[in-house]
Design an enzyme around this catalytic site. Structure first.
Site, PDB file in Angstrom:
ATOM      1  N   ASP A 168      24.504  58.348  17.630  1.00  0.00           N
ATOM      2  CA  ASP A 168      23.736  58.113  18.846  1.00  0.00           C
ATOM      3  C   ASP A 168      24.605  58.216  20.099  1.00  0.00           C
ATOM      4  O   ASP A 168      24.602  57.333  20.924  1.00  0.00           O
ATOM      5  CB  ASP A 168      23.097  56.711  18.719  1.00  0.00           C
ATOM      6  N   GLU A 414      28.361  51.979  10.160  1.00  0.00           N
ATOM      7  CA  GLU A 414      27.016  52.110   9.581  1.00  0.00           C
ATOM      8  C   GLU A 414      26.864  53.230   8.559  1.00  0.00           C
ATOM      9  O   GLU A 414      26.069  54.144   8.757  1.00  0.00           O
ATOM     10  CB  GLU A 414      25.983  52.280  10.693  1.00  0.00           C
ATOM     11  N   TYR A 467      19.595  44.677  14.872  1.00  0.00           N
ATOM     12  CA  TYR A 467      18.720  44.759  16.046  1.00  0.00           C
ATOM     13  C   TYR A 467      17.378  44.068  15.813  1.00  0.00           C
ATOM     14  O   TYR A 467      16.314  44.662  16.009  1.00  0.00           O
ATOM     15  CB  TYR A 467      18.526  46.235  16.428  1.00  0.00           C
ATOM     16  N   GLU A 503      27.364  44.558  16.707  1.00  0.00           N
ATOM     17  CA  GLU A 503      26.358  45.161  17.593  1.00  0.00           C
ATOM     18  C   GLU A 503      25.102  44.317  17.595  1.00  0.00           C
ATOM     19  O   GLU A 503      24.591  43.949  16.529  1.00  0.00           O
ATOM     20  CB  GLU A 503      25.967  46.581  17.138  1.00  0.00           C
TER      21      GLU A 503
HETATM   22  C1  BDP Z   1      23.577  51.445  16.007  1.00  0.00           C
HETATM   23  C2  BDP Z   1      24.714  52.434  16.165  1.00  0.00           C
HETATM   24  C3  BDP Z   1      24.988  52.787  17.623  1.00  0.00           C
HETATM   25  C4  BDP Z   1      23.682  53.049  18.336  1.00  0.00           C
HETATM   26  C5  BDP Z   1      22.825  51.802  18.267  1.00  0.00           C
HETATM   27  C6  BDP Z   1      21.500  51.966  19.005  1.00  0.00           C
HETATM   28  O1  BDP Z   1      25.893  51.936  15.569  1.00  0.00           O
HETATM   29  O2  BDP Z   1      25.844  53.901  17.693  1.00  0.00           O
HETATM   30  O3  BDP Z   1      23.873  53.460  19.664  1.00  0.00           O
HETATM   31  O4  BDP Z   1      22.544  51.569  16.919  1.00  0.00           O
HETATM   32  O5  BDP Z   1      20.569  52.472  18.408  1.00  0.00           O
HETATM   33  O6  BDP Z   1      22.944  51.645  14.825  1.00  0.00           O
HETATM   34  O7  BDP Z   1      21.441  51.631  20.178  1.00  0.00           O
END
Ligand code: BDP
Length: 592
Positions: A168, A414, A467, A503
């Site tokens: 991404d 990932e 997330y 993250e």
């Molecule tokens: C994660 C990835 C990261 C993406 C992020 C996203 O590690 O590179 O930018 O998601 O979707 O899975 O914002």
């Protein structure tokens, strides 16, 4: 691999500036030997910079294949008896370099340097020419992994193809870091490896020096100077230990850098070569619940970042980098991860100087984008990709081993680590990484379900990207705490390792407000972070929080990306969103 620095025995000439540039639209450059004579019909291109956003031409931005760079330079007459090197900080993703039409280097891997001895191909008194062909293709043998998708149907023009990427961030390409000429004497200091330790009040620097050249040096002289220039330890062998009494440690937020000076000296005390390397004395250890720097628990506060900016893309830019360090300090961050590739040496030097802690990551990203298909098969991840991955780990550690700021290596981001095939792949990578550097913990950044993960036992720290209420349960902030607490606890219980959230975050349009919060509003980003923080604060095995992302960044075009990824706490132009103020309040308060 030593960074090129000046000294009384070495000179550096930076070839940054405007180079001549040409897109190889018909893949003819190699066939027609474009390196043999000066390139024709070129356009201006800055080095360092990505070439993608420099022109008004979308076919340059989206070009797949080779581009050619060229410039001329003079060699000073005083360099006649020196060893003359040319070093490219990075060329993304692979490159071949010629000097005066002679091939001097070929390199695969877009985020690490390569160099060549050009003493025998350059001439004093005439113009010399350097030509670099840079290729941006990602496939099943490269890191990051990718695929060239070819269309053979009536709906696309004949021969139509696109570069598929499984990560991404925009596939920026070009010469991203400076190209430098530098000299060394013919007998020279080739490498220095430093490992530091603490013994009571004293610091220990274990050193190993490699010298190369046609003859052996008569004497080695090692000296360690403190920041005031006082010599605090000495040595006279290629290998040994310097003891610094009452050492000043390199600490997060309080960096102290000694200078490790190596000299090759004749019996008559004439200095033949010398190299100065900054060194911070610190230790790193991991227990099942804590990450220890100098024996003290360290809690990571900071971000996953990118090398990314308007116009220059991934090109090194001192102004942006200094600004970013100022923002890290302003917000109270103490660390960042070099997601998802090794960053420039210049950034790591700043981290050493500023006391910012770094998790250094390899470019192994995108091992998860085949959805229902298995990733770790020879078709998707060719055996050459593993060989390349091992080589990248080696180049990265050789380049970065002496940075006190780097406390952990991340081998990948990932991957589908629930697959059986992932075990043998990452066992090879983990073993190699440990053999290259037994002094630092290693990790792999994961988004697998903890019950299914096949690889975490190979590593020292669990790093998790998640997330909740964004990609899953979108809009439902209320699920975050429950889901996160269950999952993070599972990771810790199953693997008995400390856990770090590498993250978490939400896309946020600066200036878009909504109360009650809705997705993409500044309020939603703030609320999402707060829910996460409540969980981190109740779990004693959590060793850190890295918000995704430091700043908004460019991605490929797609229906989920409006002008890039907007999960930045700062905009791409480095202005704060509301979440920046929230984090600033949290991170400036001492915790744990
Ligand atoms: C994660 C990835 C990261 C993406 C992020 C996203 O590690 O590179 O930018 O998601 O979707 O899975 O914002």
């Amino acid at each position: 691999m030593l960074y090129p620095v000046e000294s009384e025995t070495r000179e550096v000439k930076d070839l940054s500036g405007i180079w001549r540039f040409k897109i190889d639209r018909n893949h003819e450059g190699y066939r027609n030997k474009w390196y043999e004579t000066p390139l024709r019909d070129t356009i201006m291109m800055p080095v360092p910079a990505s070439y993608n956003d420099i022109t008004q031409d979308a076919t340059i931005r989206d070009h797949i294949g080779d581009v050619w760079y060229e410039r001329t330079f003079f060699v000073p007459a005083s360099w006649a008896d020196k060893r003359i090197m040319i070093r490219v900080g990075s060329a993304t993703h692979s490159a071949v370099m010629w000097v005066n039409g002679v091939e001097v280097a070929a390199h695969k891997g877009g985020y690490l340097p390569f160099e060549a001895d050009i003493s025998d191909v350059v001439h004093v008194g005439v113009e010399n020419r350097v030509t670099i062909a840079v290729n941006n293709i990602l496939d099943n043998t490269t890191i990051p992994i990718g695929k060239i998708k070819r269309y053979d149907d009536v709906f696309h023009p004949p021969g139509y193809k696109v570069q598929e990427i499984y990560h991404d961030f925009f596939n920026y390409a070009g010469i991203h870091r400076p190209v430098k000429l530098y000299t060394t004497p013919k007998v020279f200091i080739e490498d220095i490896t430093l490992v530091t330790d603490i013994d009571g009040m004293d610091g220990l620097i274990h050193y190993n020096i490699a010298v190369a050249g046609p003859t052996s040096p008569e004497q080695i002289r090692v000296r360690v100077a403190d920041e005031a220039g006082n010599i605090v330890a000495t040595g006279s062998q290629l290998k040994g230990t310097c003891r610094i009494e009452k050492v000043q440690l390199w600490e997060p937020g309080n960096a102290y850098l000694y200078t490790f000076l190596v000299e090759l000296v004749t019996k008559e005390e004439e200095i033949k070569d010398c190299y100065r390397l900054p060194v911070g004395v610190r230790t790193v250890h991991v227990t099942n619940k804590k990450f220890l720097i100098n024996g003290k628990p360290f809690y990571f506060k900071g971000f996953g970042k990118h090398e990314d900016m308007d116009i220059r893309g991934k090109g090194l830019d001192d102004a942006i980098n200094v600004k970013d360090f100022n923002l890290l300090k302003w917000i109270g961050a103490n660390s960042f991860r070099t997601s998802h590739y090794p960053y420039s040496e210049e950034i790591l030097q700043m981290a050493d100087r500023e006391g910012i802690v770094v998790i250094a990551e390899s470019p192994a990203v995108g091992f998860n984008f085949w959805n229902d298909k298995e990733v770790f098969t020879d078709e998707h991840v060719h055996p050459e990709a593993l060989a390349h991955h091992l080589n990248v780990m080696e180049e990265m550690i050789k380049r970065d081993k002496n940075h006190p700021s780097i406390v952990m290596w991340s081998v990948a981001n990932e991957a589908t680590t629930h697959e059986d095939g992932a075990f043998s792949y990452f066992k090879a990578v983990a073993d190699k990484t440990r053999s290259l550097d037994p002094t630092r913990p290693i990790t792999i950044v994961q988004n697998t379900n903890p019950d299914d993960c096949k690889v975490a036992q190979l590593f020292d720290v669990i790093c998790v990207n998640r997330y909740p209420s964004w990609y899953t349960d979108s809009g439902h902030l209320e699920v975050i705490e429950r889901q996160l607490e269950i999952e993070l606890t599972k990771w810790h219980t199953r693997f008995n390792q400390p856990v770090m959230m590498t993250e978490y975050g939400a896309d946020t349009i600066a200036g878009f407000h909504s109360d009650p919060p809705v997705m993409f509003s500044e309020e939603y980003q703030c609320a999402l972070l707060e829910h996460h923080h409540r969980v981190f604060d109740r779990l004693d095995f959590i060793i850190g929080e890295h918000v995704w992302n430091f700043a908004d960044f460019a991605t490929k075009q797609g229906v989920t990306r409006v002008g890039g990824n907007k999960k930045g706490v700062f905009t791409r132009q480095r202005q704060p969103k509301a979440a920046a103020h929230l984090l600033r309040k949290r991170w400036h308060t001492e915790r744990r």
